[in-house]
Design a protein around this motif. Structure first.
Motif, PDB file in Angstrom:
ATOM      1  N   UNK A  40       0.821  -1.178   0.142  1.00 28.82           N
ATOM      2  CA  UNK A  40      -0.222   0.084  -0.810  1.00 28.82           C
ATOM      3  C   UNK A  40       1.109   0.763  -0.115  1.00 28.82           C
ATOM      4  N   UNK A  41       0.185   2.854   0.158  1.00 28.20           N
ATOM      5  CA  UNK A  41       0.759   4.114   0.323  1.00 28.20           C
ATOM      6  C   UNK A  41       1.645   3.846   1.181  1.00 28.20           C
ATOM      7  N   UNK A  42       3.373   4.341   1.201  1.00 30.51           N
ATOM      8  CA  UNK A  42       3.640   3.793   2.222  1.00 30.51           C
ATOM      9  C   UNK A  42       5.041   5.855   1.573  1.00 30.51           C
ATOM     10  N   UNK A  43       5.737   5.998   3.152  1.00 30.66           N
ATOM     11  CA  UNK A  43       6.275   7.178   2.900  1.00 30.66           C
ATOM     12  C   UNK A  43       7.487   7.495   1.785  1.00 30.66           C
ATOM     13  N   UNK A  44       7.658   7.996   1.070  1.00 31.37           N
ATOM     14  CA  UNK A  44       8.871   8.242   0.536  1.00 31.37           C
ATOM     15  C   UNK A  44       9.971   8.004   0.726  1.00 31.37           C
ATOM     16  N   UNK A  45      10.540   8.432   2.036  1.00 30.50           N
ATOM     17  CA  UNK A  45      11.395   8.010   2.539  1.00 30.50           C
ATOM     18  C   UNK A  45      11.691   6.849   3.192  1.00 30.50           C
ATOM     19  N   UNK A  46      10.715   6.348   3.391  1.00 31.37           N
ATOM     20  CA  UNK A  46      10.446   4.426   3.466  1.00 31.37           C
ATOM     21  C   UNK A  46      11.270   2.881   2.167  1.00 31.37           C
ATOM     22  N   UNK A  47      10.428   3.959   1.425  1.00 32.66           N
ATOM     23  CA  UNK A  47      10.473   3.383   0.025  1.00 32.66           C
ATOM     24  C   UNK A  47      11.944   3.722  -0.931  1.00 32.66           C
ATOM     25  N   UNK A  48      12.507   4.649  -0.351  1.00 34.78           N
ATOM     26  CA  UNK A  48      14.138   4.954  -0.736  1.00 34.78           C
ATOM     27  C   UNK A  48      15.270   4.261   0.112  1.00 34.78           C
ATOM     28  N   UNK A  49      14.774   3.704   1.173  1.00 39.78           N
ATOM     29  CA  UNK A  49      15.227   2.683   2.354  1.00 39.78           C
ATOM     30  C   UNK A  49      15.440   1.242   1.875  1.00 39.78           C
ATOM     31  N   UNK A  50      14.220   0.408   1.278  1.00 40.37           N
ATOM     32  CA  UNK A  50      13.701  -0.300   1.149  1.00 40.37           C
ATOM     33  C   UNK A  50      13.648  -1.257  -0.055  1.00 40.37           C
ATOM     34  N   UNK A  51      13.722  -0.191  -1.215  1.00 36.75           N
ATOM     35  CA  UNK A  51      13.536  -0.648  -2.503  1.00 36.75           C
ATOM     36  C   UNK A  51      14.973  -0.855  -2.733  1.00 36.75           C
ATOM     37  N   UNK A  52      15.130  -2.474  -3.660  1.00 35.07           N
ATOM     38  CA  UNK A  52      16.699  -2.485  -4.138  1.00 35.07           C
ATOM     39  C   UNK A  52      16.426  -2.124  -5.690  1.00 35.07           C
ATOM     40  N   UNK A  53      17.160  -1.037  -5.527  1.00 31.65           N
ATOM     41  CA  UNK A  53      17.763   0.660  -6.997  1.00 31.65           C
ATOM     42  C   UNK A  53      18.991  -0.072  -6.818  1.00 31.65           C
ATOM     43  N   UNK A  54      19.864  -1.327  -6.613  1.00 32.30           N
ATOM     44  CA  UNK A  54      20.525  -1.789  -7.139  1.00 32.30           C
ATOM     45  C   UNK A  54      20.168  -2.628  -8.748  1.00 32.30           C
ATOM     46  N   UNK A  55      18.964  -3.036  -8.349  1.00 33.46           N
ATOM     47  CA  UNK A  55      18.228  -3.965 -10.346  1.00 33.46           C
ATOM     48  C   UNK A  55      17.944  -3.048 -11.382  1.00 33.46           C
ATOM     49  N   UNK A  56      17.969  -1.672 -10.581  1.00 34.18           N
ATOM     50  CA  UNK A  56      17.052  -0.487 -11.691  1.00 34.18           C
ATOM     51  C   UNK A  56      17.596  -0.064 -12.304  1.00 34.18           C
ATOM     52  N   UNK A  57      17.252   0.822 -13.508  1.00 37.51           N
ATOM     53  CA  UNK A  57      18.039   1.764 -14.645  1.00 37.51           C
ATOM     54  C   UNK A  57      18.358   2.393 -13.913  1.00 37.51           C
TER      55      UNK A  57
END
Length: 316
Positions: A50-67
């Protein structure tokens, strides 16, 4: 807290349901790991939230696999707000997932994200965007951003979109569409951003002051290496504008003006306004080269003002 159900049979490990709940976020997931080929197992992973704070997404999101454009360029522009993970999916062998930067593995990643209440400051802008909402997706190597709405100053972006058809291309092309109702003073603060296409960029630096309203609906395309996007087509409608422009010594007021650009580059224009104390109505068209065109002008001129300026050696 973490809740999950899993099973293993015939060399396939399956997490049929996974729920993760923390004070500031929650998500659900499911996965399957097929070990039939132990040298390169096959993984299917699906994650939603569900919706969550952006700062949390930046912490947990697997950015290493994204462009890189997503994990570094876009995420760094986004400030406050909430993000929902509509779908994050990985499907392929571990080797394919490990090498998502290769175009042949583009189909292994599927991403759909929605956001709301985002704060955004574009590079080159002195006026932040607020209440930004929209959707972002990556599918089969293509990226889209659609349904973007936002406020900046007293202006409203009613619809914006971005399409990159091939994230793996050596030369990336960005197709951008914009619809909105803008205050011209606010647009001057965005003159170095994608909201101001190439044909207008050479004009805006010559405005000494400007006010009024502009309704727009246009598309631009930006090729790799281009400093500014190129106009594809557009409709620009001005209303109640007051303009002070370098080289134009008399004040200019536009009650109404329309500017239309088609896909061949042809420009049609019409305007009604006052220059100094003289009223006018003008219209016409010009081709893409800006060399061939036609115009028609009707005016009710204040000859005293014009004659005085002529004899004093002034331009209009």
């Amino acid at each position: 807290t973490v809740k999950f159900l899993c099973r293993y049979a015939e060399r396939v490990a399956e997490v049929t349901s996974l729920e993760v709940r923390a004070p500031d976020f929650s998500l659900t997931a499911g996965s399957t790991l097929d070990l039939s080929d132990t040298s390169d197992p096959r993984l299917s992973l699906r994650v939603e939230s569900p919706f969550m704070p952006l700062k949390v997404v930046k912490k947990i999101f697997p950015g290493a696999i994204l462009p890189e454009w997503i994990s570094r360029s876009l995420f760094t522009l986004l400030k406050e707000g909430d993000v929902r993970l509509d779908l994050f999916s990985l499907h392929g062998t571990l080797r394919e997932i490990r090498d998502l930067d290769l175009p042949e593995n583009a189909g292994s990643l599927l991403l759909h994200v929605s956001w709301k209440g985002i704060e955004l400051l574009l590079e080159g802008s002195s006026l932040p965007f607020s209440k930004v909402s929209g959707e972002l997706g990556i599918e089969k190597g293509s990226l889209f951003v659609k349904g973007v709405e936002a406020d900046f100053g007293n202006s409203t972006l009613k619809g914006g979109s971005l399409v990159i058809k091939d994230l793996y291309a050596e030369s990336i092309t960005r197709d951008i569409a914009v619809q909105g109702e803008f205050e011209l003073e606010d647009l001057l603060c965005q003159k170095k951003t994608l909201l101001v296409p190439d044909f207008a960029a050479t004009w805006v630096d010559r405005f000494e002051s400007i006010s009024g309203k502009l309704d727009v609906d246009f598309k631009v395309r930006q090729e790799e290496g281009q400093a500014r996007p190129r106009i594809v087509d557009g409709d620009f409608r001005f209303k109640d504008c007051s303009i002070s422009y370098k080289g134009l010594s008399l004040p200019l007021s536009l009650g109404e003006a329309d500017l239309k650009i088609d896909r061949l580059g042809k420009i049609d224009f019409w305007s009604r306004g006052i220059l100094g104390k003289s009223s006018f109505e003008a219209g016409g068209s010009v081709d893409a080269s800006l060399q061939v065109g036609s115009s028609r002008i009707t005016a009710r001129a204040d000859m005293n003002e014009i004659t005085t300026r002529f004899y004093e050696g002034h331009d209009l």
